[in-house]
Scaffold this motif. Structure first.
Motif, short mmCIF file in Angstrom:
data_model
loop_
_atom_site.label_atom_id
_atom_site.label_comp_id
_atom_site.label_asym_id
_atom_site.label_seq_id
_atom_site.Cartn_x
_atom_site.Cartn_y
_atom_site.Cartn_z
N CYS A 91 0.84 -1.20 0.00
CA CYS A 91 0.00 0.00 0.00
C CYS A 91 0.87 1.25 0.00
O CYS A 91 1.80 1.37 0.81
CB CYS A 91 -0.92 0.00 1.22
SG CYS A 91 -1.99 1.46 1.30
N SER A 92 0.56 2.17 -0.87
CA SER A 92 1.23 3.46 -0.88
C SER A 92 0.48 4.43 0.03
O SER A 92 -0.67 4.78 -0.23
CB SER A 92 1.29 4.02 -2.31
OG SER A 92 1.76 5.35 -2.29
N LYS B 24 -1.74 8.80 10.16
CA LYS B 24 -3.06 8.85 9.53
C LYS B 24 -3.20 7.75 8.48
O LYS B 24 -4.23 7.07 8.38
CB LYS B 24 -3.27 10.22 8.88
CG LYS B 24 -4.65 10.44 8.26
CD LYS B 24 -4.79 11.88 7.80
CE LYS B 24 -6.17 12.14 7.19
NZ LYS B 24 -6.32 11.47 5.88
N GLY B 25 -2.13 7.55 7.69
CA GLY B 25 -2.17 6.50 6.68
C GLY B 25 -2.24 5.12 7.29
O GLY B 25 -3.00 4.26 6.83
N GLU C 258 -5.69 0.18 9.59
CA GLU C 258 -5.99 -0.39 10.91
C GLU C 258 -4.71 -0.77 11.65
O GLU C 258 -4.64 -1.82 12.30
CB GLU C 258 -6.96 -1.56 10.79
CG GLU C 258 -8.29 -1.16 10.17
CD GLU C 258 -9.29 -2.31 10.11
OE1 GLU C 258 -8.85 -3.49 10.15
OE2 GLU C 258 -10.50 -2.03 10.04
N LEU C 259 -3.69 0.09 11.53
CA LEU C 259 -2.42 -0.11 12.21
C LEU C 259 -2.01 1.18 12.90
O LEU C 259 -2.57 2.26 12.65
CB LEU C 259 -1.33 -0.50 11.20
CG LEU C 259 -1.51 -1.80 10.42
CD1 LEU C 259 -0.51 -1.86 9.27
CD2 LEU C 259 -1.33 -3.00 11.34
N THR C 260 -1.02 1.08 13.78
CA THR C 260 -0.42 2.25 14.42
C THR C 260 1.09 2.15 14.27
O THR C 260 1.64 1.12 13.85
CB THR C 260 -0.77 2.33 15.91
OG1 THR C 260 -0.03 1.31 16.62
CG2 THR C 260 -2.26 2.15 16.16
N GLY C 261 1.78 3.21 14.65
CA GLY C 261 3.24 3.19 14.61
C GLY C 261 3.83 2.10 15.48
O GLY C 261 4.92 1.58 15.18
N GLU D 155 -2.61 11.01 -0.48
CA GLU D 155 -3.57 10.17 0.23
C GLU D 155 -3.24 8.72 0.00
O GLU D 155 -2.48 8.37 -0.91
CB GLU D 155 -5.00 10.49 -0.19
CG GLU D 155 -5.25 10.35 -1.68
CD GLU D 155 -6.65 10.82 -2.07
OE1 GLU D 155 -7.58 10.02 -1.91
OE2 GLU D 155 -6.78 11.96 -2.54
N VAL D 156 -3.82 7.88 0.82
CA VAL D 156 -3.54 6.45 0.75
C VAL D 156 -4.17 5.86 -0.51
O VAL D 156 -5.35 6.10 -0.80
CB VAL D 156 -4.08 5.74 2.01
CG1 VAL D 156 -3.87 4.22 1.90
CG2 VAL D 156 -3.38 6.28 3.26
#
Length: 265
Positions: free
Chosen positions: A4-5, A37-38, A43-46, A258-259
């Motif tokens: 995913c970009s 944000k991306g 549905e992930l975090t850093g 944007e994603v």
């Protein structure tokens, strides 16, 4: 496996690749907030990111690295030359040297259940690479910022299920555009960026029956248009010496700010 970009373009690049258990980013050339944000859309975090793979030290690939590395303590993977160049970038602030992990071209390494294999690219940076990432039998590649391709590039990119490949500029737009002469020559040179046409020609040499998706990335804001990149690449495939037509493949243009919908393998 997903590709995913989160952002791709001359103003900032951040690409996600992952499985159900391992998650990596290729470059963080955007702000930490935009990265977060991306990731949220995925549905992930850093905190879920297991590694950051850096292609090279230019700002549009690392400008968010310092903030992200400090906040989340994510391991950073890059070549020796790129690591030294990053350390010399005062704008990033202090990054814990223990986070750096040196990689070498064509020497595989593993992050959980992902196998990562760097590849040489031709670009005017300290020690740039692209990345091939495998999960089981599935393979993807992220390959941008290459002024020229050769037989080595073709061999590296054969057999991919999906890839993000640079389609940086339209040659005519660049030549008549506002950039100074020296910058035009840099972009057009062997250590610059791939044009739309050359991207299409490279694809003609690596297309195969099982390729699921092609993302066209790293488009120049000033010297390209998404529609132009898309149509130029399709034309090269349709006219090329290969058994395929562009309509045989899912070809998308990675969005700048944007994603882009994920490719799921």
């Amino acid at each position: 496996m997903r590709l995913c970009s989160i952002a791709s373009g001359s103003s900032g690049n951040c690409i996600y690749v992952g499985s159900e258990t391992a998650h990596v980013l290729v470059d963080v050339g955007i702000s930490g907030r935009r990265m977060e944000k991306g990731l949220k859309e995925l549905e992930l975090t850093g905190n879920d990111i297991d590694g950051i793979l850096i292609t090279h030290e230019h700002a549009d690939h690392i400008q968010g690295l310092g903030v992200v590395a400090r906040k989340y303590g994510i391991p950073i993977y890059a070549t020796a030359g790129t690591i030294e160049a990053i350390k010399g970038c005062g704008s990033l602030g202090n990054i814990d040297h223990g986070l750096y992990h040196e990689v070498k071209e064509d020497r595989k390494f593993v992050i959980k259940d992902l196998t990562i294999n760097p590849m040489r690219i031709s670009h005017d940076a300290a020690h740039p690479v692209g990345y091939r990432i495998a999960y089981g039998s599935k393979r993807v590649a992220v390959c941008t910022d290459l002024g020229v391709y050769n037989d080595y590039t073709v061999e590296c990119l054969k057999g991919m299920d999906a890839l993000l490949l640079e389609a940086n500029h339209d040659v005519n737009m660049l030549q008549v555009g506002p950039y100074p002469y020296y910058l035009k020559q840099r972009i057009l040179g062997d250590r610059g960026h791939l044009s739309n046409e050359n991207t299409g020609r490279l694809l003609c040499r690596i297309l195969h029956d099982k390729m699921k998706a092609i993302l066209l990335g790293h488009l120049s804001k000033e010297n390209n248009l998404p529609e132009l990149a898309y149509e130029s690449v399709r034309m090269e495939i349709n006219m090329g010496d290969n058994p395929y037509k562009a309509g045989d493949f899912d070809i998308r243009v990675a969005r700048r700010s944007e994603v882009t919908p994920a490719v799921v393998l």
